[in-house]
Design an enzyme around this catalytic site. Structure first.
Site, PDB file in Angstrom:
ATOM      1  N   GLU A   1      -5.082   8.365   3.248  1.00 30.47           N
ATOM      2  CA  GLU A   1      -5.817   7.796   2.104  1.00 30.47           C
ATOM      3  C   GLU A   1      -7.286   7.579   2.415  1.00 30.47           C
ATOM      4  O   GLU A   1      -8.160   7.859   1.581  1.00 30.47           O
ATOM      5  CB  GLU A   1      -5.192   6.467   1.659  1.00 30.47           C
ATOM      6  CG  GLU A   1      -3.902   6.593   0.845  1.00 30.47           C
ATOM      7  CD  GLU A   1      -2.658   6.823   1.678  1.00 30.47           C
ATOM      8  OE1 GLU A   1      -2.763   6.870   2.925  1.00 30.47           O
ATOM      9  OE2 GLU A   1      -1.558   6.947   1.110  1.00 30.47           O
TER      10      GLU A   1
ATOM     11  N   GLN B   1      -0.665   7.525  -4.532  1.00 30.51           N
ATOM     12  CA  GLN B   1       0.730   7.748  -4.927  1.00 30.51           C
ATOM     13  C   GLN B   1       1.301   6.479  -5.589  1.00 30.51           C
ATOM     14  O   GLN B   1       1.976   6.562  -6.606  1.00 30.51           O
ATOM     15  CB  GLN B   1       1.554   8.168  -3.724  1.00 30.51           C
ATOM     16  CG  GLN B   1       2.880   8.778  -4.121  1.00 30.51           C
ATOM     17  CD  GLN B   1       3.429   9.677  -3.038  1.00 30.51           C
ATOM     18  OE1 GLN B   1       3.779   9.195  -1.962  1.00 30.51           O
ATOM     19  NE2 GLN B   1       3.505  10.969  -3.291  1.00 30.51           N
ATOM     20  N   PHE B   2       1.000   5.362  -5.016  1.00 31.33           N
ATOM     21  CA  PHE B   2       1.262   4.049  -5.627  1.00 31.33           C
ATOM     22  C   PHE B   2       0.020   3.195  -5.358  1.00 31.33           C
ATOM     23  O   PHE B   2      -0.572   3.315  -4.281  1.00 31.33           O
ATOM     24  CB  PHE B   2       2.492   3.365  -5.001  1.00 31.33           C
ATOM     25  CG  PHE B   2       3.799   3.981  -5.424  1.00 31.33           C
ATOM     26  CD1 PHE B   2       4.563   3.415  -6.445  1.00 31.33           C
ATOM     27  CD2 PHE B   2       4.266   5.130  -4.802  1.00 31.33           C
ATOM     28  CE1 PHE B   2       5.770   4.001  -6.834  1.00 31.33           C
ATOM     29  CE2 PHE B   2       5.466   5.726  -5.195  1.00 31.33           C
ATOM     30  CZ  PHE B   2       6.221   5.159  -6.216  1.00 31.33           C
ATOM     31  N   ALA B   3      -0.324   2.345  -6.326  1.00 34.76           N
ATOM     32  CA  ALA B   3      -1.544   1.530  -6.166  1.00 34.76           C
ATOM     33  C   ALA B   3      -1.489   0.716  -4.876  1.00 34.76           C
ATOM     34  O   ALA B   3      -2.518   0.441  -4.262  1.00 34.76           O
ATOM     35  CB  ALA B   3      -1.715   0.603  -7.365  1.00 34.76           C
ATOM     36  N   ASP B   4      -0.290   0.359  -4.454  1.00 29.81           N
ATOM     37  CA  ASP B   4      -0.124  -0.437  -3.226  1.00 29.81           C
ATOM     38  C   ASP B   4      -0.767   0.249  -2.010  1.00 29.81           C
ATOM     39  O   ASP B   4      -1.241  -0.411  -1.099  1.00 29.81           O
ATOM     40  CB  ASP B   4       1.364  -0.646  -2.927  1.00 29.81           C
ATOM     41  CG  ASP B   4       2.102  -1.201  -4.124  1.00 29.81           C
ATOM     42  OD1 ASP B   4       2.526  -2.358  -4.076  1.00 29.81           O
ATOM     43  OD2 ASP B   4       2.248  -0.468  -5.127  1.00 29.81           O
ATOM     44  N   PHE B   5      -0.728   1.583  -1.987  1.00 30.80           N
ATOM     45  CA  PHE B   5      -1.186   2.295  -0.793  1.00 30.80           C
ATOM     46  C   PHE B   5      -2.705   2.370  -0.706  1.00 30.80           C
ATOM     47  O   PHE B   5      -3.260   2.924   0.239  1.00 30.80           O
ATOM     48  CB  PHE B   5      -0.564   3.698  -0.738  1.00 30.80           C
ATOM     49  CG  PHE B   5       0.945   3.642  -0.735  1.00 30.80           C
ATOM     50  CD1 PHE B   5       1.593   2.631  -0.052  1.00 30.80           C
ATOM     51  CD2 PHE B   5       1.695   4.575  -1.423  1.00 30.80           C
ATOM     52  CE1 PHE B   5       2.984   2.545  -0.063  1.00 30.80           C
ATOM     53  CE2 PHE B   5       3.079   4.505  -1.432  1.00 30.80           C
ATOM     54  CZ  PHE B   5       3.731   3.484  -0.757  1.00 30.80           C
TER      55      PHE B   5
ATOM     56  N   HIS C   1       5.664  -1.471  -3.711  1.00 27.26           N
ATOM     57  CA  HIS C   1       5.520  -0.457  -4.762  1.00 27.26           C
ATOM     58  C   HIS C   1       5.344  -1.116  -6.122  1.00 27.26           C
ATOM     59  O   HIS C   1       5.670  -0.524  -7.142  1.00 27.26           O
ATOM     60  CB  HIS C   1       6.756   0.466  -4.818  1.00 27.26           C
ATOM     61  CG  HIS C   1       6.881   1.399  -3.665  1.00 27.26           C
ATOM     62  ND1 HIS C   1       7.321   1.012  -2.433  1.00 27.26           N
ATOM     63  CD2 HIS C   1       6.605   2.729  -3.554  1.00 27.26           C
ATOM     64  CE1 HIS C   1       7.331   2.051  -1.611  1.00 27.26           C
ATOM     65  NE2 HIS C   1       6.898   3.105  -2.268  1.00 27.26           N
TER      66      HIS C   1
END
Ligand SMILES: Cc1ncc(C[n+]2csc(CCOP(=O)(O)OP(=O)(O)O)c2C)c(N)n1
Length: 658
Positions: A397, A419-423, A464
């Site tokens: 990222e 891929q997910f906002a968390d990442f 997630h």
């Protein structure tokens, strides 16, 4: 020291001499000025000049170089005017950052230089993006980026090299191995013997050369430039050298053993090259004297001019204005033709039409190519636009966000799918420190949209499901968009891509397939910073965005006796304050509803703005309804308890009854 001048013409040899002497003499002057208190800090590159100068001389002027804090020689060799450099060092208005950042923390498109941010490692990924743009344009250009041996311990180093290797990007990763990172010796920094040993692991060629020998650097880089230009691929170029002064002047060199210092002073890159040229009769001692005198004169007169320049004249409006590249709304109207679309389809549609519209738009993300992304938003895009523009990325990222900035610097737009906002935590640094700050610092925009599949309600647990928009509303220089409906999502995405500034674009996963409406078929844009008054009433204002808007709609639908304004903010930065204040001034009561946790959520800012601006109009305290201050739990009952949905109705009723 052994020099080999074969194949290099006399004029070039002398030019190289002048070029290596210049940063040395500038530094000598700076060290005096530092002692006089005329500049505040100095990061010395004395002893390492052959690398900056040899490399910059070997590359073409229009090829980008990304230097670090010891590479004055890159700036001087590329011909950056000394007066402006000095204005920059003094924090003057005429400096490259208008006094907003120090020393070498700037870039300039006029000289194809991209300066560092303090975090060192993110430079490397930016080089990837610049090189990717060149590669896509097939223009044969090569990019060079610097790292110290200490900086190479950062994860960014690994990510950038990995991405460059996988994508065959024409980048020369120069590692200035000077044996120390600040005071920490190499033995406490890494275990490999030489950085060149790492090449194999990354699947790239790697070389170790004498970084104090300007002809060796010049020849090695000239050769690599030719090779990479024909056959794009990255290489590691490790340059062995030594820093003769402290990390910065205040830190000293006490930790360096005396013998080591003495041994390296024998290898001084400037004196040795000078001696060599004289011994080979390329120049005479008299010519050396003349060259030195001329450079010193130039330095002194440039310094005088810079010193006479006006200092900063405070202009508070300019400080705010320069956060963003000037841009006005593209204002592309909606067509009459509409089709029913789910949120996920509307986003996909907006993205596809933007790819059609902008040839220079590249999208990047994990699994977004043939697989179509985990939410299938880019399904079929590879067939339509090809793999050059629809790029699967390694799980890197930080490097990819950095590369997105590099693409923007080199003329491309990009959308990165988290891929997910968390990442985003793994790419946080380049977003908040590089994308967000670059325009304010040196006027370079970051034409990047980061798509953030966000939110809870799908039983996906703590990693997630998070709402993290407030991390970014807090960071000056970003825009933050958060649509709640398909048609807004499409128009706002198109506009976010048109906007040349960095936009964090949030899309709620739980709405992807549950929320649908008629959406205009054409390519249209919706202005950022304009809220939507979804319902009009007289007793209370409900301010929300994203999923909160749907919760509020549910409550209002089931309780028709409640007369409320419902405002969907749609974008948080810029924020439509007028819409909020007008409504509150009308109703006198307000509840701010969002899915993010209560403490530090964006609602806190809205609540305090209202109490500052609308205090006289309020008939009750400003109320917030938000998730619990815990991580997002996995089990459905816990998740329901976490989210504010159930509590909202009671808070609203209590407020109405206040
Ligand atoms: C992420 C981060 N951590 C720590 C620092 C503080 N710092 C600045 S330079 C430096 C040492 C860098 O060493 P190296 O990369 O070998 O470069 P050198 O100074 O030797 O040229 C450190 C620890 C920083 N700037 N950024």
């Amino acid at each position: 020291m052994k020099f080999d001048k074969s194949g290099i013409e006399r004029e070039k040899l002398i030019e190289l001499y002048e070029s290596i002497l210049t940063p040395r003499l500038v530094e000598e002057k700076m060290l005096i000025l530092l002692r006089q208190g005329k500049i505040s800090k100095w990061f010395s590159g004395i002893g390492q000049e052959a690398i900056s100068v040899g490399l910059t001389s070997a590359l073409h002027q229009e090829e980008y170089v990304l230097p670090m804090h010891r590479n004055l020689g890159v700036f001087t060799t590329k011909g950056v005017p000394l007066q402006r450099l000095f204005s920059q060092f003094m924090g003057k208005m005429n400096g490259f950052t208008k006094g907003r950042d120090r020393s070498f923390h700037f870039g300039t498109q006029d000289y194809n230089i991209v300066g560092m941010i303090s975090h060192l490692g993110p430079q490397l990924g930016v080089a990837d993006g610049i090189a990717l743009s060149d590669k896509l344009q097939k223009n044969g250009k090569v990019t060079a980026v610097f790292s110290g041996d200490g900086g190479a311990s950062e994860g960014d180093f690994h990510e950038a090299l990995n991405v460059a290797a996988v994508w065959d990007l024409p980048v020369i990763f120069v590692i200035e191995n000077n044996g120390y990172g600040l005071s920490t010796p190499s033995s406490e920094q890494f275990r490999c013997k030489q950085f060149a040993d790492k090449g194999k692991g990354y699947g790239m060629d790697a070389y170790t050369i004498d970084g104090n020998n300007i002809l060796e650097v010049y020849s090695a880089v000239s050769k690599l430039q030719k090779e990479l230009s024909l056959n794009p691929k990255p290489v590691i170029l490790e340059c062995m050298t030594f820093r003769m002064r402290g990390h910065e002047e205040a830190s000293g060199t006490k930790y360096v053993p005396k013998e080591l210092m003495e041994a390296w002073s024998e290898k001084d890159p400037v004196h040795n090259y000078e001696k060599y040229l004289i011994s080979e009769k390329v120049i005479s001692e008299k010519e050396v004297e003349e060259i030195r005198k001329e450079i010193k004169n130039n330095i002194n007169s440039a310094w005088k001019l810079a010193e006479q320049e006006e200092g900063i004249v405070l202009n508070p409006e300019l400080e705010i204005k320069d956060l963003y590249r000037d841009y006005s709304f593209s204002n592309i109207p909606k067509s009459e033709d509409k089709t029913e679309k789910r949120l996920v389809d509307a986003i996909s549609d907006g993205l596809r039409q933007s790819m059609d519209k902008h040839d220079n738009l590249v999208i990047m993300g994990q699994d977004i190519a043939e697989y179509g992304g985990v939410f299938k938003i880019t399904d079929g895009f590879v067939d339509q636009f090809g793999k050059d523009r629809v790029r699967n990325t390694p799980i890197c990222e930080s490097a990819i966000i950095s590369a997105a900035l590099g693409l923007s610097i080199n003329g491309k737009k990009s959308v990165m799918e988290m891929q997910f906002a968390d990442f985003v935590t793994s790419g946080f640094n380049p977003i908040v420190n590089n994308l967000a700050k670059t325009h304010y610092r040196w006027g370079q925009n970051a034409d990047v949209v980061v798509r953030m599949p966000t939110g809870a309600g799908v039983g996906a647990g703590p990693f997630h499901s998070q709402s993290n928009e407030a991390w970014f509303t807090h960071t000056p220089g970003l825009k933050v968009v958060y649509p709640a409906f398909p048609e807004d999502a499409k128009g706002l995405l198109i506009e976010s891509i048109n906007d040349p500034n960095p936009v964090m674009y949030f899309e709620h996963k739980a709405l992807y397939r549950s929320c649908f409406e008629m959406v205009s078929d054409n390519y249209f844009s919706t202005e950022l910073g304009i809220a939507n008054l979804l319902k009009e009433g007289k007793d209370v204002s409900i301010i929300s965005y994203g999923m909160g808007v749907h919760w509020a709609l549910d409550v209002l639908k089931n309780n028709p006796e409640i007369s409320a304004d419902l405002i969907d903010l749609r974008s948080l930065v810029p924020l439509d304050k007028d819409a909020i204040f007008n409504s509150v001034q009308k109703t006198g009561k307000v509840i701010v509803l969002h899915e993010d946790c209560m403490t530090g959520g964006f609602g806190a800012d809205i609540a305090s703005m209202i109490s500052e601006e609308c205090f006289e109009y309020l008939d009750a305290p400003v109320v917030r309804s938000a998730s619990l201050d815990t991580p997002v739990p996995f089990a459905a009952t816990l998740e329901e308890n976490f989210l504010p949905k159930q509590r909202f109705k009671k808070k609203l009723t209590d407020l109405l009854n206040y």
